[in-house]
Design an enzyme around this catalytic site. Sequence first.
Site, PDB file in Angstrom:
ATOM      1  N   HIS A 121      77.423  53.465  10.131  1.00  0.00           N
ATOM      2  CA  HIS A 121      76.911  52.281   9.090  1.00  0.00           C
ATOM      3  C   HIS A 121      77.574  50.667  10.194  1.00  0.00           C
ATOM      4  O   HIS A 121      78.744  51.401  10.199  1.00  0.00           O
ATOM      5  CB  HIS A 121      78.090  52.539   8.243  1.00  0.00           C
ATOM      6  CG  HIS A 121      78.172  51.294   7.179  1.00  0.00           C
ATOM      7  ND1 HIS A 121      78.278  49.873   7.343  1.00  0.00           N
ATOM      8  CD2 HIS A 121      77.231  50.935   5.502  1.00  0.00           C
ATOM      9  CE1 HIS A 121      78.081  49.354   6.444  1.00  0.00           C
ATOM     10  NE2 HIS A 121      77.530  50.063   5.273  1.00  0.00           N
ATOM     11  N   ASP A 198      85.342  56.932   9.688  1.00  0.00           N
ATOM     12  CA  ASP A 198      85.260  56.424   7.821  1.00  0.00           C
ATOM     13  C   ASP A 198      85.431  57.213   7.028  1.00  0.00           C
ATOM     14  O   ASP A 198      83.692  58.076   6.959  1.00  0.00           O
ATOM     15  CB  ASP A 198      84.009  56.016   8.760  1.00  0.00           C
ATOM     16  CG  ASP A 198      83.267  55.291   7.599  1.00  0.00           C
ATOM     17  OD1 ASP A 198      83.661  54.778   6.266  1.00  0.00           O
ATOM     18  OD2 ASP A 198      81.879  54.368   8.037  1.00  0.00           O
ATOM     19  N   GLN A 201      82.523  57.504   2.449  1.00  0.00           N
ATOM     20  CA  GLN A 201      81.342  57.923   1.414  1.00  0.00           C
ATOM     21  C   GLN A 201      81.886  59.903   1.469  1.00  0.00           C
ATOM     22  O   GLN A 201      81.387  60.783   0.912  1.00  0.00           O
ATOM     23  CB  GLN A 201      80.202  58.014   2.331  1.00  0.00           C
ATOM     24  CG  GLN A 201      78.798  57.206   2.416  1.00  0.00           C
ATOM     25  CD  GLN A 201      78.892  56.319   0.994  1.00  0.00           C
ATOM     26  OE1 GLN A 201      78.792  57.175   0.140  1.00  0.00           O
ATOM     27  NE2 GLN A 201      78.606  55.504   1.209  1.00  0.00           N
ATOM     28  N   LYS A 224      83.940  52.237  -4.382  1.00  0.00           N
ATOM     29  CA  LYS A 224      82.522  54.008  -4.674  1.00  0.00           C
ATOM     30  C   LYS A 224      83.551  54.744  -5.024  1.00  0.00           C
ATOM     31  O   LYS A 224      83.136  56.127  -4.780  1.00  0.00           O
ATOM     32  CB  LYS A 224      82.421  54.771  -2.892  1.00  0.00           C
ATOM     33  CG  LYS A 224      82.256  53.209  -2.016  1.00  0.00           C
ATOM     34  CD  LYS A 224      81.145  53.457  -0.900  1.00  0.00           C
ATOM     35  CE  LYS A 224      80.738  51.964  -0.080  1.00  0.00           C
ATOM     36  NZ  LYS A 224      79.960  51.715   0.043  1.00  0.00           N
ATOM     37  N   CYS A 363      72.597  49.187   5.849  1.00  0.00           N
ATOM     38  CA  CYS A 363      73.131  48.450   7.705  1.00  0.00           C
ATOM     39  C   CYS A 363      73.714  49.777   8.081  1.00  0.00           C
ATOM     40  O   CYS A 363      74.559  49.952   8.397  1.00  0.00           O
ATOM     41  CB  CYS A 363      74.700  48.812   6.318  1.00  0.00           C
ATOM     42  SG  CYS A 363      74.746  47.687   5.374  1.00  0.00           S
TER      43      CYS A 363
END
Length: 409
Positions: A121, A198, A201, A224, A363
């Site tokens: 991303h 990261d 997700q 999220k 993104c």
Amino acid sequence: MNAKEIRKLFPILNQEVNGHPLVYLDSAATSQKPLAVIEAVKHYYEWDNANVHRGVHTLGSRATDAYEGAREKVKRFLNARNTEEIIFTRGTTTALNLVASSYARSVCREGDEIVITLMEHHSNLIPWQQVAKATGATLKYIPLQQDGIITLADAENTITDRTKVVAVAYVSNVMGVVHPVKELAAIAHRHGAVMVVDGAQSTPHMKVDVQDLDCDFYALSGHKMCAPTGIGALYGKKELLEKMEPIEFGGEMIDFVDLYDSSWKELPWKFEGGTPIIAGAVGLGAAIDFLEDIGMDNIHEHEEKLSAYAMNVLPVMEGLTIYGPASGKRPGLVTFNLEDVHPHDLATFLDAEGIAVRAGHHCCQPLMRWLKASSTARASFYLYNTEEDIDRLAESLRRTKEYFSDAIG
């Protein structure tokens, strides 16, 4: 509790969009919020609203307890060693920028290396571009296999003794790939590099243990994972955070201020300048309680079943291209394109039937170029979705195909 029962706990899902019952398939962009989280934020504003750490009055004490209690919940949720390793941020992007600006710029020099992947991303790509430009370090990419996965052999060939940072998404927001971050961390550490994950997700969808992963930094976004927007967290190993300098200065993060110099508070507060996102932290704590009550393993299993069902139902449609690995378990998202239909047109058609999906480059522009696609459509699932939602998506995709085929014909 099954998905249909869970769905009832989310007020926003009980509505019609364009005359159809809402099917929300955009949770990878932002999840919906359960009533428990909404009520927790409402209660804070109605009963406890005050600034934290500073006041000795009752409201200030209650607000501080709620704020620091949320930090303790994040620590437990990630299995961090202690709360000093949890920094509240605005989200994953802010957390990654903190690591890039405070840690990476201080350790990288000309000729050093920062290693990422092509599927990152932009929030886990642009900060490293800026570090490379500022320090003279080289940005390197672990190559992708034809189906979009990375191999540990390629990682071994890319990461060297000049590598200072390896930064990878645990789960790709486009390809549905779960990266082997534990093994990547081991490779990075053998070469003296740190591992940055990261977790935007991954955190909402699976159990995360930062000690088991042995990552050095881990970033997450609350919105999220059923929490409000504008709140997230950075986990960092204490020994690294202690050596890092803050990048925002002002109230709350200072210890002593003189006319020409100042000193900082201890962890974690030295990185939380200004009035923090108190209500957001309260909401994040409530979201963690909600997710843990359902069970992260149960959520993960449910989403894998939904993805497997989607991968059985959708590929039979002629002209539909699905991106990412065709085999193996994948988290709750499917990214696709329908032949001769622009993703934005596709998403507009689906929205007319009450189905919310994401369309665009997500993104991930370098990844789109690798896929030879300007943009894609993405359906992402969460704990409140059902197989019936996927059936609705499949039926609407067939009608979309028929409509545009007739228009072209």
